[in-house]
Design a protein around this motif. Sequence first.
Motif, PDB file in Angstrom:
ATOM      1  N   HIS A   1       0.825  -1.206   0.000  1.00 42.31           N
ATOM      2  CA  HIS A   1       0.000   0.000   0.000  1.00 42.31           C
ATOM      3  C   HIS A   1       0.861   1.258   0.000  1.00 42.31           C
ATOM      4  CE1 HIS A   1      -3.485  -2.502   1.041  1.00 42.31           C
ATOM      5  NE2 HIS A   1      -2.716  -3.087   1.945  1.00 42.31           N
ATOM      6  N   ARG A   2       0.467   2.211  -0.803  1.00 40.08           N
ATOM      7  CA  ARG A   2       1.123   3.521  -0.747  1.00 40.08           C
ATOM      8  C   ARG A   2       0.555   4.273   0.452  1.00 40.08           C
ATOM      9  NH1 ARG A   2       0.895   7.251  -5.975  1.00 40.08           N
ATOM     10  NH2 ARG A   2       2.324   5.588  -6.666  1.00 40.08           N
TER      11      ARG A   2
ATOM     12  N   GLU B   1      -9.054   7.787   6.831  1.00 37.82           N
ATOM     13  CA  GLU B   1      -7.721   8.297   7.144  1.00 37.82           C
ATOM     14  C   GLU B   1      -7.481   8.438   8.644  1.00 37.82           C
ATOM     15  OE1 GLU B   1      -6.401  11.677   4.816  1.00 37.82           O
ATOM     16  OE2 GLU B   1      -7.801  11.156   3.200  1.00 37.82           O
TER      17      GLU B   1
ATOM     18  N   LYS C   1     -10.482   3.531   2.784  1.00 36.19           N
ATOM     19  CA  LYS C   1     -10.701   4.925   2.373  1.00 36.19           C
ATOM     20  C   LYS C   1     -10.587   5.878   3.564  1.00 36.19           C
ATOM     21  CE  LYS C   1     -15.735   4.165   2.533  1.00 36.19           C
ATOM     22  NZ  LYS C   1     -15.676   2.710   2.733  1.00 36.19           N
TER      23      LYS C   1
ATOM     24  N   PRO D   1     -11.325  14.299   4.777  1.00 43.33           N
ATOM     25  CA  PRO D   1     -11.006  12.981   5.343  1.00 43.33           C
ATOM     26  C   PRO D   1     -12.085  12.511   6.305  1.00 43.33           C
ATOM     27  CG  PRO D   1      -9.113  14.447   5.469  1.00 43.33           C
ATOM     28  CD  PRO D   1     -10.275  15.286   5.059  1.00 43.33           C
TER      29      PRO D   1
ATOM     30  N   LYS E   1      -1.041   6.921   2.882  1.00 46.40           N
ATOM     31  CA  LYS E   1      -1.913   8.061   2.628  1.00 46.40           C
ATOM     32  C   LYS E   1      -1.159   9.365   2.888  1.00 46.40           C
ATOM     33  CE  LYS E   1      -6.154   5.575   3.847  1.00 46.40           C
ATOM     34  NZ  LYS E   1      -6.771   5.616   2.510  1.00 46.40           N
ATOM     35  N   ARG E   2      -1.459  10.356   2.080  1.00 49.73           N
ATOM     36  CA  ARG E   2      -0.816  11.659   2.242  1.00 49.73           C
ATOM     37  C   ARG E   2      -1.459  12.384   3.427  1.00 49.73           C
ATOM     38  NH1 ARG E   2      -2.058  16.798   0.258  1.00 49.73           N
ATOM     39  NH2 ARG E   2      -3.793  15.900  -0.933  1.00 49.73           N
ATOM     40  N   GLN E   3      -0.679  12.647   4.446  1.00 48.82           N
ATOM     41  CA  GLN E   3      -1.207  13.296   5.643  1.00 48.82           C
ATOM     42  C   GLN E   3      -1.104  14.813   5.509  1.00 48.82           C
ATOM     43  OE1 GLN E   3       0.964  11.530   8.921  1.00 48.82           O
ATOM     44  NE2 GLN E   3      -0.394   9.759   8.971  1.00 48.82           N
TER      45      GLN E   3
ATOM     46  N   ARG F   1       0.637   3.064   7.265  1.00 46.37           N
ATOM     47  CA  ARG F   1      -0.178   3.260   6.069  1.00 46.37           C
ATOM     48  C   ARG F   1      -0.724   4.680   5.963  1.00 46.37           C
ATOM     49  NH1 ARG F   1      -3.898  -2.143   5.388  1.00 46.37           N
ATOM     50  NH2 ARG F   1      -4.890  -0.776   3.849  1.00 46.37           N
ATOM     51  N   GLY F   2      -0.295   5.556   6.885  1.00 47.70           N
ATOM     52  CA  GLY F   2      -0.720   6.942   6.842  1.00 47.70           C
ATOM     53  C   GLY F   2      -2.057   7.196   7.490  1.00 47.70           C
ATOM     54  N   ILE F   3      -2.554   6.239   8.277  1.00 47.93           N
ATOM     55  CA  ILE F   3      -3.822   6.386   8.985  1.00 47.93           C
ATOM     56  C   ILE F   3      -3.523   6.783  10.424  1.00 47.93           C
ATOM     57  CG2 ILE F   3      -5.907   5.215   9.788  1.00 47.93           C
ATOM     58  CD1 ILE F   3      -5.623   3.353   7.336  1.00 47.93           C
TER      59      ILE F   3
END
Length: 312
Positions: free
Chosen positions: A29-30, A223, A221, A195, A32-34, A269-271
């Motif tokens: 997984h890429r 964040e 989906k 988000p 997530k952009r925070q 994972r950016g979450i």
Amino acid sequence: MSATLYLLSTLGGYVLTSALLLKCPGLLHRPKRQRFRCRHISHRGGAGENLENTMAAFHHAVNIGTDMLELDCHLTKDEQVVVSHDENLKRSTGVDVNISDLKYSELPPYLCKLDVTFQKECHCEGKDNRIPLLKEVFEAFPQTPVNIDIKVNNNVLIKKVSELVSQYKREHLTVWGNVNYEVVSKCLKENADIPIIFCLQRVLLLLGLFYTGLLPFIPFKEEFLEIPMPSIILKLKEPQKMTRSQKFIIWLADTLLMRKALFDHLTARGIQVYIWVLNEEQEYKRAFDLGATGVMTDYPTKLKEFLHNYPA
């Protein structure tokens, strides 16, 4: 015999792959952009230091350096988005009336003393007892992230909040949602640029995936994971009045939910993972030691002092 070996080798391969991807989710997984990252979150603006959900509370929290304001929204009869936790105002104002039945100009003021919901036998007093509009918060704090709890399943409320976020160009500074699956789904459909959080149904799914080893393979989906620390319930209730089964359920929920491996995986994972509502130093420490990225508190000054001494 060969079928057994095949089954064992397949199961072993699955377990190893799942364990690897749990530790290194970037392989699949890429992240997530925070758009913002928060450690210090003021619950209802800091309900233990000022009257909850008031401009005085929000100003105080921002002045001491909070990373995020958490608040709750409802809709008045004349379709104004107001900041209040309760739809019925009996607890907070002493008047048994629903916000949706009154125009904004008709709303009664908050009582001058309110109980702190997540701190047993504590209350807070304040002079600013006016129920504010959401747009006032946006205007006063244009650079401060805001966490919005959409308290009722109301299409007009969701649309109005979305319009305000867009009007003040705050998609990159806002997160919204609710424990209700339908509310979060409507939020995402109304404005996919804001988000969203995991609703209760999705949190349960998340746990199921985690304990079956499927979590590393599933995209999300959401964040933000915003969950309570179940053990705080023991602090809020009389222990002698609780049954063994109640205590066991709380212990089990705490054991299943408060998992460092889960939090570390989501963070990678950016979450972001926020734990609520914590008001004691030992609770702050436990949450951050477990890998939470942020803590919601009723006492922003106390959390600030803790973070000053706690390594990032």
